[in-house]
Design a protein around this motif. Structure first.
Motif, short mmCIF file in Angstrom:
data_model
loop_
_atom_site.label_atom_id
_atom_site.label_comp_id
_atom_site.label_asym_id
_atom_site.label_seq_id
_atom_site.Cartn_x
_atom_site.Cartn_y
_atom_site.Cartn_z
N SER A 34 7.37 -0.72 -8.91
CA SER A 34 8.73 -1.24 -9.03
C SER A 34 9.39 -1.35 -7.68
O SER A 34 9.03 -0.67 -6.73
N VAL A 35 10.39 -2.23 -7.63
CA VAL A 35 11.19 -2.41 -6.42
C VAL A 35 12.67 -2.36 -6.83
O VAL A 35 13.04 -2.78 -7.92
N SER A 36 13.48 -1.80 -5.96
CA SER A 36 14.90 -1.65 -6.25
C SER A 36 15.62 -2.99 -6.20
O SER A 36 15.29 -3.86 -5.40
N LEU A 37 16.62 -3.14 -7.04
CA LEU A 37 17.46 -4.34 -7.01
C LEU A 37 18.49 -4.27 -5.89
O LEU A 37 19.10 -5.27 -5.54
N ARG A 38 18.69 -3.08 -5.34
CA ARG A 38 19.69 -2.91 -4.28
C ARG A 38 19.08 -3.23 -2.93
O ARG A 38 18.09 -2.62 -2.52
N TYR A 47 14.02 -4.31 0.71
CA TYR A 47 14.08 -3.60 -0.56
C TYR A 47 13.04 -2.49 -0.53
O TYR A 47 12.00 -2.62 0.12
N VAL A 48 13.32 -1.41 -1.23
CA VAL A 48 12.37 -0.30 -1.29
C VAL A 48 11.73 -0.27 -2.66
O VAL A 48 12.30 -0.75 -3.65
N GLY A 49 10.53 0.31 -2.71
CA GLY A 49 9.82 0.39 -3.98
C GLY A 49 8.91 1.60 -4.04
O GLY A 49 8.79 2.35 -3.07
N TYR A 50 8.29 1.76 -5.19
CA TYR A 50 7.36 2.88 -5.37
C TYR A 50 6.18 2.45 -6.24
O TYR A 50 6.29 1.55 -7.07
N SER A 107 0.83 -1.20 0.00
CA SER A 107 0.00 0.00 0.00
C SER A 107 0.86 1.25 0.00
O SER A 107 0.56 2.22 -0.66
N GLY A 108 1.95 1.25 0.73
CA GLY A 108 2.90 2.36 0.73
C GLY A 108 2.41 3.61 1.41
O GLY A 108 1.28 3.70 1.89
N THR A 109 3.29 4.59 1.46
CA THR A 109 3.03 5.90 2.05
C THR A 109 2.95 6.91 0.92
O THR A 109 3.90 7.07 0.15
N PHE A 141 5.50 5.24 -1.63
CA PHE A 141 6.76 4.55 -1.39
C PHE A 141 6.54 3.48 -0.34
O PHE A 141 5.76 3.65 0.59
N PHE A 142 7.24 2.36 -0.49
CA PHE A 142 7.08 1.24 0.44
C PHE A 142 8.40 0.49 0.59
O PHE A 142 9.35 0.72 -0.15
N ALA A 143 8.43 -0.41 1.55
CA ALA A 143 9.57 -1.30 1.75
C ALA A 143 9.03 -2.71 1.92
O ALA A 143 7.96 -2.91 2.49
N VAL A 144 9.76 -3.69 1.40
CA VAL A 144 9.37 -5.10 1.52
C VAL A 144 10.54 -5.90 2.04
O VAL A 144 11.70 -5.58 1.79
#
Length: 152
Positions: free
Chosen positions: A99-103, A86-89, A41-43, A121-124
């Motif tokens: 999308s989610v970052s590869l880093r 990982y972070v995403g947006y 859901s993210g912020t 923005f979210f984190a998983v």
């Protein structure tokens, strides 16, 4: 959903295993995001209207280096940071998919740059499940507080 860490490892392995590895490394470093099919859901963070609207993926690269002047500053719990995430947006009105970052991130604090459009923005965690994040504020990218966190 497949294990997110294994999916990311696939990209890490493939970009090292062929003659075209330098090109793939460069593109990964420049862009470094993959589509995310899990639930998040993210912020919601409001876009910065002074930034150019995002119209294409190529323009995203230009904005990454020259256009995005504001960053959203977030924090996760120490336990989550230690385990890795990982972070995403999730773009609200944009040309790209969720999308989610590869880093992989192991820092408590991280910064995601803010574009023209509103974005979530979210984190998983490593399994691809959303973890709670605390929004601290929005700061100029040049601000010292930004440099104390992992930047995406």
């Amino acid at each position: 959903m497949k294990n997110l860490a294994k999916t990311v490892e696939k990209y890490h392995f493939n970009r090292q295993s062929a003659w075209y590895a330098p090109l793939v490394w460069t593109l990964w470093w420049l862009y470094g995001w993959v589509s995310f099919t899990g639930q998040a859901s993210g912020t919601l963070i409001k876009g910065v209207q002074e930034t150019s609207p995002t119209k294409s993926k190529l323009q995203n690269l230009w904005l990454k280096f020259f256009g995005w002047k504001q960053g959203a500053y977030f924090e996760v719990s120490p336990e989550r940071a230690e385990a890795g995430y990982y972070v995403g947006y999730i773009p609200q009105l944009c040309v790209t998919a969720t999308s989610v970052s590869l880093r992989r991130c192991n820092e408590r604090k991280f910064v995601l740059k803010i574009g023209h459009e509103d974005c979530r923005f979210f984190a998983v965690d490593l399994q691809g499940k959303e973890i709670p994040i605390k929004y601290i504020g929005t700061f100029p990218v040049a601000d010292n507080i930004i440099h104390q966190a992992q930047s995406f």
